[in-house]
Design a protein around this motif. Structure first.
Motif, PDB file in Angstrom:
ATOM      1  N   ASP A 155       0.987  -1.167   0.113  1.00 31.86           N
ATOM      2  CA  ASP A 155       0.294  -0.125  -0.068  1.00 31.86           C
ATOM      3  C   ASP A 155       0.881   1.282   0.266  1.00 31.86           C
ATOM      4  OD1 ASP A 155      -1.594   1.859   0.842  1.00 31.86           O
ATOM      5  OD2 ASP A 155      -2.771   1.117   2.330  1.00 31.86           O
ATOM      6  N   LYS A 157       0.732   4.858  -0.840  1.00 35.60           N
ATOM      7  CA  LYS A 157       0.070   5.910  -0.417  1.00 35.60           C
ATOM      8  C   LYS A 157       0.106   5.636   1.113  1.00 35.60           C
ATOM      9  CE  LYS A 157      -3.821   8.659   0.210  1.00 35.60           C
ATOM     10  NZ  LYS A 157      -5.501   8.330   0.192  1.00 35.60           N
ATOM     11  N   ASN A 158       0.361   4.502   1.867  1.00 38.85           N
ATOM     12  CA  ASN A 158       0.499   4.208   3.222  1.00 38.85           C
ATOM     13  C   ASN A 158       1.820   3.714   3.936  1.00 38.85           C
ATOM     14  OD1 ASN A 158      -2.881   5.460   4.105  1.00 38.85           O
ATOM     15  ND2 ASN A 158      -2.995   3.909   3.059  1.00 38.85           N
ATOM     16  N   ASP A 239      -0.131  -2.852  -7.261  1.00 42.79           N
ATOM     17  CA  ASP A 239       0.745  -2.658  -6.951  1.00 42.79           C
ATOM     18  C   ASP A 239       1.634  -3.604  -6.913  1.00 42.79           C
ATOM     19  OD1 ASP A 239       1.897   0.276  -7.676  1.00 42.79           O
ATOM     20  OD2 ASP A 239       0.780   1.528  -5.993  1.00 42.79           O
TER      21      ASP A 239
END
Length: 399
Positions: A155, A157-158, A239
């Motif tokens: 992930d 984004k985080n 991803d």
């Protein structure tokens, strides 16, 4: 450290253009900078004066005369500013310190054994960086940034490693690795899939300069793939980086960890090679490797193959045949101009690489073969992911 981390990100557009031209082309003259940036001379002089005062650019040398006064050559400051690149894989973790032109000033790595939990891995990374700071006498105020290339799925984004498998240690599930490193190092981290970082590094600064379509394979415990298409990084929906590894080449084949049968990774990964080797020895096959079966690793098999051990050669050639077949499918789909094979298996076994490429030559249409360059390791070799992580920081400055 956070208050100093934006020293280059806060540059004006003109300053970024000048930095970019020098970072890619320097040392060069002021007239060459003007040509590359298309900045008018008055603005260029004022902007370069500011950059010189900040020590971001320096007068590197005196160039050759073309009849008049010998020109001054300018470059980015390679002595003061530095970037940290981190590569976390299932096999090893590597940390490098690089200057503004991707030149490695310090490098250290450790094997990812059963003790390397996320917490322990972060602790060891911190220790390496502290050691590098002492050895190189680095000023933390001149740290440009920290990049991390790691195993997916992510992930991004985080900054969370969602559910990577096949780590030797426990605890590698839903790991907030970005946050953990930021707290420990007290600075922001830019995170990316390791193979994506590697292909970015090769595209901008390595063997991939000027190539619009690049396929990058990292062959290790998994078969990880990073791809640049039409000069843009190609991402999967989630991803993931193992799309090629889970291409099915035999519907009735070996069961894969993903639940399917006959995936490339079931035949051509480190674990698959060790498993196949072990099964053959248990059947009574002979080998020159003088170790207990449970202690034989992929490096032992690679070394034995180079010493003409028939069993080791057979196992590696069989694994390379499967990977090469899958690679043909990948090439047919994406039409890359450059294919880079890297990772632990490629670095440690020339035989594995050669047999894989030999398979591609046999199975790929001759007209398509003429348009492809193959590379073992690329320009940055075993440092590709950590150098790619450094490239992420540089690219973030421009963005």
């Amino acid at each position: 450290m956070k208050e100093n981390i934006n020293i280059l990100k806060n540059l004006s557009n003109e300053e970024k253009k000048i930095f970019n031209s020098l970072q890619n082309e320097g040392p060069i003259t002021k007239s060459e900078i003007s040509r590359l940036t298309e900045i008018k001379l008055t603005t260029l002089n004022n902007t370069m004066e500011i950059l010189e005062k900040k020590r971001i650019i320096v007068r590197e040398a005196i160039g050759q005369s073309t009849g008049g006064r010998r020109p001054v050559l300018y470059d980015v400051n390679l002595l003061e500013f530095y970037i940290i690149g981190i590569d976390i894989s299932r096999v090893y973790t590597q940390v490098i310190i690089a200057n503004l032109k991707m030149e490695i000033l310090y490098k250290e790595m450790f094997n990812m054994d059963i003790f390397c939990s996320p917490q322990e891995t972060v602790r060891r990374i911190y220790e390496i960086i502290n050691k590098a700071n002492q050895n190189l006498r680095l000023d933390s105020r001149n740290l440009v940034g920290v990049g991390l290339g790691t195993v997916g799925p992510l992930d991004i984004k985080n900054g969370i490693m969602i559910s990577p498998v096949n780590f030797s240690a426990l605890g590698w599930s839903n790991v907030p690795i970005k946050e953990m490193l930021e707290k420990k190092l007290n600075c922001p981290i830019i995170i990316e899939n390791g193979v994506n970082a590697a292909v970015i590094g090769e595209y901008f600064y390595g063997i991939g300069k000027g190539v619009e379509n690049i396929a990058y394979l990292n062959c290790g415990i998994g078969i990880r793939t990073g791809t640049v298409l039409s000069s843009k990084l190609m991402r999967t929906i989630s991803d993931d980086e193992d799309a090629l590894g889970h291409m099915i080449v035999d519907v009735h084949g070996e069961k894969c960890k993903c639940g399917n049968f006959g995936c490339i990774e079931s035949y051509s990964s480190i674990n698959a090679i060790i498993k196949k080797f072990s099964l053959e020895v248990k059947k009574g096959r002979k080998t020159i490797i003088n170790k207990q079966l449970k202690n034989i690793g992929y490096k032992d098999i690679c070394i034995a193959a180079e010493r003409n051990d028939n069993l080791s050669k057979e196992i590696l050639i069989g694994a390379a045949l499967i990977l090469g077949t899958g690679l043909v499918n990948y090439i047919n789909l994406l039409n890359p101009g450059l294919v880079i094979l890297s990772g632990p298996l490629i670095i440690n076994s020339k035989l594995f690489y050669n047999e894989c490429i030999k398979t591609v030559f046999k199975k790929l249409h001759p007209d398509r073969m003429k348009k492809i360059i193959f590379s073992r390791g690329g320009f940055f070799k075993e440092n590709a992911i950590s150098i790619g992580a450094v490239a992420l920081v540089i690219k973030d400055i421009y963005n």
